[in-house]
Design an enzyme around this catalytic site. Structure first.
Site, PDB file in Angstrom:
ATOM      1  N   CYS A 145      -8.186  -7.801   4.172  1.00 45.68           N
ATOM      2  CA  CYS A 145      -7.957  -7.166   5.543  1.00 45.68           C
ATOM      3  C   CYS A 145      -9.193  -6.335   6.124  1.00 45.68           C
ATOM      4  O   CYS A 145      -9.562  -5.453   5.518  1.00 45.68           O
ATOM      5  CB  CYS A 145      -6.873  -5.834   5.103  1.00 45.68           C
ATOM      6  SG  CYS A 145      -6.293  -5.016   6.823  1.00 45.68           S
ATOM      7  N   CYS A 148      -8.658  -2.998   7.475  1.00 47.83           N
ATOM      8  CA  CYS A 148      -8.675  -1.938   6.532  1.00 47.83           C
ATOM      9  C   CYS A 148     -10.058  -1.636   6.063  1.00 47.83           C
ATOM     10  O   CYS A 148     -10.454  -0.371   5.743  1.00 47.83           O
ATOM     11  CB  CYS A 148      -7.705  -2.328   5.372  1.00 47.83           C
ATOM     12  SG  CYS A 148      -6.104  -3.164   6.012  1.00 47.83           S
ATOM     13  N   ASP A 149     -10.861  -2.433   5.628  1.00 50.08           N
ATOM     14  CA  ASP A 149     -12.059  -2.472   4.757  1.00 50.08           C
ATOM     15  C   ASP A 149     -13.361  -2.861   5.367  1.00 50.08           C
ATOM     16  O   ASP A 149     -14.389  -2.483   4.868  1.00 50.08           O
ATOM     17  CB  ASP A 149     -11.925  -3.484   3.446  1.00 50.08           C
ATOM     18  CG  ASP A 149     -10.616  -3.058   2.705  1.00 50.08           C
ATOM     19  OD1 ASP A 149     -10.239  -1.899   2.613  1.00 50.08           O
ATOM     20  OD2 ASP A 149     -10.274  -3.962   2.019  1.00 50.08           O
TER      21      ASP A 149
END
Ligand code: NAP
Length: 332
Positions: A145, A148-149
């Protein structure tokens, strides 16, 4: 077998546990069948269990560890009376009321649980490369993701695996943070749409490694590189990257509902526009199992809340009488 539950929730990610919090606070005493650990990449709590720092979940100004966030969701649901069982649903029968659910193996005549309403929150899983090192490094440089990261990779050299729209979208997004993003693709031609290809080719931070497969990952506690193989020559080499994003597709966890609940060609459950109702009265769906667009913890939690309210209203509308299922399927 016990009395029918008002609500049985299948799944314990942000969607399932938010449904549990809301239905518990509505005094419906929900039962959450949370799943069972079968590998590092498949365990109760959903995809956040595979993440280290979560910095985009609202309310946590300093970020929170994925497993800690899910433990909080879980204890919040339990505090209001949700009951959680660690088992996996192996079969369902939604053709009669109360609905019948079987957990564990083997499936017997007698169902394990009865339910007046069901919220399906079984999520989706990212397809992985199936390398043994993935289990060790997921959430430690290896990610599925970018939203997300990506932020954790400021100024670094990273790579994305895949040749579809997801891979290029992730690669383009990651150029906001990383110095270089190498797209590793197993063929010499992308599957992605032309417009995404053009954008990626134009971006100076994106490089392509064609006809290349990732065969191993380096690093014990965090990713230090990828071992890649040229599929034409068989030659292997090391790519020194500190981030590797696998973007080779997602699969919703809906095998259990095939032929029972309406789903699209990719297997995602169809819900009524603007709500969480499925084609079966009394069965609702929330989270990634019905969303292939946003796939965020906060959107999953939001739809879990919607499913809880929809289930609560539906149960209230049934009163004490069991619903007449001959009136289904619902048209919309
Ligand atoms: P996808 O289109 O199925 O592409 C998957 C890619 O991963 C393919 O290039 C495939 O290689 C590669 N791949 C599959 N298994 C692999 C493996 N084991 N090892 C290495 N590579 C592997 O999946 P997606 O990109 O997630 O897209 C899914 C759908 O959503 C598509 O319809 C896409 O258009 C849509 N989507 C649209 C957007 C957008 O419009 N912005 C963004 C994301 C997704 P091969 O090409 O060799 O098969």
């Amino acid at each position: 077998m016990s009395e029918p539950r008002n609500v049985v929730i299948i799944g314990s990610g942000p969607a399932g546990l938010t449904s549990a919090i809301y239905t518990a606070r509505a005094n419906l005493v929900p039962l959450v069948i949370e799943g069972e650990p079968s590998s590092t990449t498949d365990q109760p709590g959903g995809q956040l269990m595979l993440t280290t720092d979560v910095e985009n979940y609202p309310g946590f100004a300093d970020g929170v560890l994925g497993p800690e966030l899910m433990a909080s969701f879980r204890s919040q649901a339990a505090r209001f009376g949700a009951e959680l069982v660690t088992s996996k649903v192996t079969a369902v029968d939604f053709s009669t009321q109360p609905f019948r659910l079987w957990a564990g193996e083997p499936v017997t005549d007698e169902p394990t649980h009865l339910a007046r309403s069901v919220i399906v929150a079984t999520g989706a899983r990212s397809l992985m490369l199936n390398l043994p090192a993935e289990q060790r490094l997921i959430g430690r440089g290896l990610s599925t993701c970018a939203t997300c990261d990506g932020f954790f990779h400021q100024g670094s050299h990273i790579a994305v695996v895949g040749g579809g729209d997801s891979a290029l979208e992730e690669a383009l997004f990651l150029t906001r943070f990383a110095d270089t993003v190498t797209v590793i693709h197993r063929r010499d031609e992308l599957r992605a749409s032309k417009i995404m290809q053009e954008r990626a080719f134009k971006n100076e931070k994106i490089e392509f490694r064609w006809n290349t497969q990732v065969v191993d990952l380096l690093g014990e506690t965090s990713l230090e590189g990828a071992v890649v193989r040229d599929v034409a020559t068989g030659e292997t080499s090391e790519l020194p990257v500190t981030g590797l994003f696998v973007a080779i597709g997602h699969r919703p966890n809906t095998d259990l509902f095939r032929g029972i609940l309406d789903m699209d060609d990719a297997g995602y459950l169809r819900t009524r526009p603007g709500g969480t109702a499925t084609n079966i009265e009394g069965v609702f769906a929330a989270g990634d199992v019905q969303d292939h667009t946003y796939r965020q913890a906060v959107t999953a939690a939001g739809s879990g809340c919607m499913a809880a309210i929809d289930a609560e209203r539906w149960l209230e509308a049934q009163g004490d009488a069991p619903p007449d299922l001959s009136l289904t399927p619902t048209e919309w």
